[in-house]
Each structure stands twice: as structure tokens, then as C-alpha cells.
Design an enzyme around this catalytic site. Structure first.
Site, PDB file in Angstrom:
ATOM      1  N   SER A 171      45.731 -22.126 -18.302  1.00  0.00           N
ATOM      2  CA  SER A 171      44.696 -21.742 -19.261  1.00  0.00           C
ATOM      3  C   SER A 171      43.946 -22.991 -19.710  1.00  0.00           C
ATOM      4  O   SER A 171      44.463 -24.114 -19.617  1.00  0.00           O
ATOM      5  CB  SER A 171      45.339 -21.067 -20.476  1.00  0.00           C
ATOM      6  OG  SER A 171      44.435 -20.956 -21.551  1.00  0.00           O
TER       7      SER A 171
ATOM      8  N   TYR B 125      51.619 -20.598 -26.963  1.00  0.00           N
ATOM      9  CA  TYR B 125      50.953 -20.187 -25.721  1.00  0.00           C
ATOM     10  C   TYR B 125      50.422 -21.415 -24.974  1.00  0.00           C
ATOM     11  O   TYR B 125      50.670 -21.581 -23.773  1.00  0.00           O
ATOM     12  CB  TYR B 125      49.812 -19.230 -26.057  1.00  0.00           C
ATOM     13  CG  TYR B 125      48.990 -18.799 -24.864  1.00  0.00           C
ATOM     14  CD1 TYR B 125      49.430 -17.765 -24.041  1.00  0.00           C
ATOM     15  CD2 TYR B 125      47.776 -19.411 -24.575  1.00  0.00           C
ATOM     16  CE1 TYR B 125      48.674 -17.369 -22.942  1.00  0.00           C
ATOM     17  CE2 TYR B 125      47.020 -19.022 -23.481  1.00  0.00           C
ATOM     18  CZ  TYR B 125      47.472 -17.992 -22.675  1.00  0.00           C
ATOM     19  OH  TYR B 125      46.726 -17.604 -21.595  1.00  0.00           O
TER      20      TYR B 125
END
Length: 270
Positions: free
Chosen positions: A137, A150
Site C-alpha cells: 500500500s 495497517y
């Protein structure tokens, strides 16, 4: 016998787009997900359209038992492509995150990725051929409030992939970490985040098929880290070169804005 691609989190979003990509290239598929009706329908559609075999395994990969179930399912199978895509987001600040959610994220985005890769890699090395794609990401480049756990797991995926690349040079096994920005999928809704997906520009939402197409173009060029969005490229640049004090100040300002917005939203619903 056709080659086989294993894709986790293939119910929708990037996972489904990778399933379409490799099915169109003639690969048989093993697809994992949790929403049986949807993923089964997707598998049937892919089988008919591309004349391949698509198997579905309904499994919870954020749990050690689910990981063991998948490992047992593929243990005697030749996996030629692995796409570690399954993931989820968390909305709360880290201190407010339930222990159960912390464990699920660590299992899914660290333990599952690591064990699946370890399982398929031995066969790939024996055949001197294989592809491993790990979905990271833009959060791996610059962690922000509400995104601590995350982003940390996505940074692990990025480092893990680059480390594997250095070990696998010349073996015929190729790896890639894909670091997208905003994706038009169910990711944010599932995390309880309400986002304007009509937003355009540098940090606008992109279609999963377009991201996969760009990432695979990078793969063919030999890029180990694919950053398919201009916004994600900017975040990487800021994370690398922005002075840390300035970065922390920007993060604090962003955090304050989130808290204020959250408070105003809560008040409006009273």
C-alpha cells in the site's frame, strides 16, 4: 496441464481483477474469500469466459486455523502464481483497537503472507519458474493516524518482498510488491470508512482493473516495487525526503482534523 494461480481475497477489488488477468492468460485459478455466493459466481463467470478451471476455497485467513486449512489444500499442488491480496483496514486509533482485531490483522497481513509464500516457493525453485505478487500500500511509505497497524503490516510486506527479490535473483522466480493508493472497491466500507469515491485528481479513486494493468506492465519491465498511482508516488517521495519533524507536524494536523470531523459528525447524529 495448465499452470495455476492462487489469489487470496479474490471476491472483489484487486483480487478479482488479478483473477481476471491470469484467467485471460490461460491460468487455472484457486480463489479464496469469505462471501461464498459472490466468489462462486465470479469463479463460474471466469470459467465460462476464459475456459479455465476456477476452484473456490471459503476460508478465514485472519485466523491460524484458516491459514492451516489453505496450506493443507495446496500442499500437493503446483502453484505457479501466488497473489497475496487478502487484507482489511481498521478505523480506530491504535489505542482503541480491540485485541481481536489486532491479532486478525497480524495473522492476515504478516503470518499468512509469510507462510503462503514459504509454502509455494519451494516448488517454484524446483521448477525454476514462478511469480509471487504481494499487495502492499502507499501507506507503507508514510504512516498516518488511524492507519498505524495497517501501514506497519504493509511496510513488512514491502520489505519482505524486496528481501525475497535479493535472494531469488537468477532462480527464475520473480516477486513484486504492489503499492496502490485509493482503490474503488469495498475496502473502505468494510472498515467503516465513508469516502467520496467520485473524488478526482491526484488522490482520486482508481478502478482495480486499471491498477492491475499498470502493475503487470511494471512487472514485465522487471520492477520489483510497483507504485501504479501518481498520488502514491508523491507519498513515497514525501516519506523519503520530507524532514521528519515536518512530517510529524503534518500528521498531527491531519489527526486533529480527523478528530474534529469525527466529533462534528457524532454531534450531528445526536
Amino acid at each position: 496441464m495448465k499452470n495455476t494461480a492462487l489469489i487470496t481475497g479474490a471476491t472483489s477489488g484487486l483480487g478479482l481483477s488479478y483473477a481476471k488477468y491470469f484467467a485471460s492468460a490461460g491460468y487455472d485459478l484457486i480463489l479464496t474469500g469469505r462471501r461464498r455466493e459472490i466468489i462462486q459466481k465470479n469463479a463460474e463467470t471466469l470459467q465460462k469466459r476464459y475456459h479455465i478451471k476456477a476452484e473456490v476455497l471459503i476460508v478465514e485467513l485472519s485466523d491460524p486455523n484458516g491459514i492451516s486449512q489453505l496450506l493443507s489444500f495446496i500442499r500437493d499442488r503446483d502453484i505457479h502464481v501466488l497473489v497475496n491480496n487478502a487484507g482489511f483496514g481498521l478505523k480506530p486509533f491504535f489505542a482503541d483497537t480491540p485485541q481481536e482485531d489486532i491479532e486478525k490483522m497480524l495473522y492476515l497481513q504478516i503470518l499468512c503472507v509469510t507462510q503462503l509464500t514459504h509454502c509455494v516457493l519451494k516448488g517454484m525453485l524446483q521448477r525454476h519458474d514462478g511469480i509471487i505478487i504481494n499487495i502492499s500500500s502507499d501507506g507503507a511509505f508514510a504512516v498516518m493516524p488511524h492507519n498505524v497497524l495497517y501501514s506497519s503490516t504493509k511496510l513488512y510486506i514491502l520489505n519482505f518482498t524486496e528481501g525475497l527479490h535479493t535472494e531469488l535473483v537468477g532462480t527464475g522466480v520473480h516477486v513484486q510488491a504492489v503499492c496502490p493508493g485509493f482503490i474503488d472497491s469495498h475496502f473502505h466500507e468494510n472498515a467503516g470508512m465513508h469516502m467520496d469515491k467520485n473524488k478526482k485528481g491526484l488522490f482520486g479513486f482508481r478502478q482495480p482493473d486499471d491498477i492491475v494493468a499498470d502493475a503487470m506492465k511494471d512487472f514485465r519491465k522487471g520492477k520489483v516495487v510497483s507504485i501504479p498511482d501518481a498520488g502514491a508516488k508523491l507519498i513515497r517521495f514525501m516519506g523519503r525526503f520530507m524532514p521528519r519533524k515536518a512530517f510529524y507536524k503534518m500528521s498531527a494536523s491531519f489527526s486533529a482534523g480527523v478528530i474534529k470531523k469525527k466529533a462534528n459528525t457524532s454531534a450531528s447524529h445526536k
